[in-house]
Write an enzyme that holds these catalytic residues in place. Sequence first.
Site, PDB file in Angstrom:
ATOM      1  CG  HIS A   1      -7.749  -1.144   2.762  1.00  0.00           C
ATOM      2  ND1 HIS A   1      -8.271  -1.989   3.715  1.00  0.00           N
ATOM      3  CD2 HIS A   1      -6.660  -1.777   2.251  1.00  0.00           C
ATOM      4  CE1 HIS A   1      -7.519  -3.070   3.796  1.00  0.00           C
ATOM      5  NE2 HIS A   1      -6.534  -2.975   2.904  1.00  0.00           N
TER       6      HIS A   1
ATOM      7  CD  GLU B   1      -8.097  -4.264  -0.227  1.00  0.00           C
ATOM      8  OE1 GLU B   1      -7.000  -3.701  -0.469  1.00  0.00           O
ATOM      9  OE2 GLU B   1      -8.194  -5.274   0.492  1.00  0.00           O
TER      10      GLU B   1
ATOM     11  CG  HIS C   1      -1.996  -1.073   1.136  1.00  0.00           C
ATOM     12  ND1 HIS C   1      -2.503  -1.563  -0.038  1.00  0.00           N
ATOM     13  CD2 HIS C   1      -2.631  -1.751   2.148  1.00  0.00           C
ATOM     14  CE1 HIS C   1      -3.415  -2.501   0.227  1.00  0.00           C
ATOM     15  NE2 HIS C   1      -3.497  -2.633   1.534  1.00  0.00           N
TER      16      HIS C   1
END
Length: 350
Positions: free
Chosen positions: A175, A312, A103
């Site tokens: 998220h 996601e 991420h």
Amino acid sequence: MTSEFGKTKNGENVTAYTIKNKSGMSVTLINFGATIVKLEVPDKAGNLRDVVLGYDDIRGYEEGKTFFGAIIGRNANRICEGKVTLDGETYQMEQNDNENNLHSGPNGVDKKCWTVLTNDDESSITFICKSNDMEQGLPGNVTMTVTYSITDDNEFIITYDAVSDKKTVINLTNHSYFNLNGHYKGDIENHELTLYADYYNPVIDFKSIPTEENAPVEGTVFDFRTAKVIGKDIEADNEQLKFVGGYDHNFVVNGETGELRPFATVYSPESGICMDFSSDLTGTQFYSGNFVGDQVGKGGFNYHKRSGLCLEPQYIPNAMNFIPEGDVDSPVFDSDERYHSVSCFKFSIK
């Protein structure tokens, strides 16, 4: 509607913004990470339930490790060893997850204060943010905008746009962790899930980097093509599930990349809430919240393993390292090439 949400450790003001529709559905967001902190939808009794996990104050979002509700960028998911090669030059990102980059590392846009670009009506808001050149170890100044909007049909739509002044990786997602019984209502193993995906990407090992294979779901614990209770197979004697403690895999969305198409349906028999999810990207990571861990969330309620699930939308994890540039499924974008994506979550009662 706006309200104060606190100050960051650096003294930046954080504001909460609420958008809503005529049906009573509402979403509250903060400019820190352009984060969803509350999503209220009516249940089968007509009562509103907050169906996303989160925290009551800014410190939770600053210090939290689970990315509750945040925008992830400039790259979502994992990059093998944090290395990206563009035009023959290799760039090293921070290795913050089992030697891989997850991420975008500690300088992801989830930890930045975004600016409100437009908030022209009660049902829509747009945030803007810049990821600076080499800030995450990647080239290019990337300007990104995210628009959240709600329709009177209880559709919650997220629209992403981004552009860089150098060739770079762009792969944004949100998220949020969903629990359709309510964020405080235990785990999501009793939810029924349908995934419109004939293939998924197996992971190599516990480090969660996927292979380059699109593996058929047919005949496996990953087959959700017809509705299945999430908890049915989650503890099965399956190597893939054991690697990551449950489901944490990218599923390849049936249909063409760039075309908004149905991907998933999540249903809670207890609340009667049904969420239909559409995406225009190559895949969507289904994460069953295996590593939420014991922590205190909104209202002082305790969260734990599998308190929420994530869907996601994204390019296939690590795709920049095995899918050729220029391919529709590549997250590598040239200078001034526009990134654009739309996701839609439609809520109803079943």
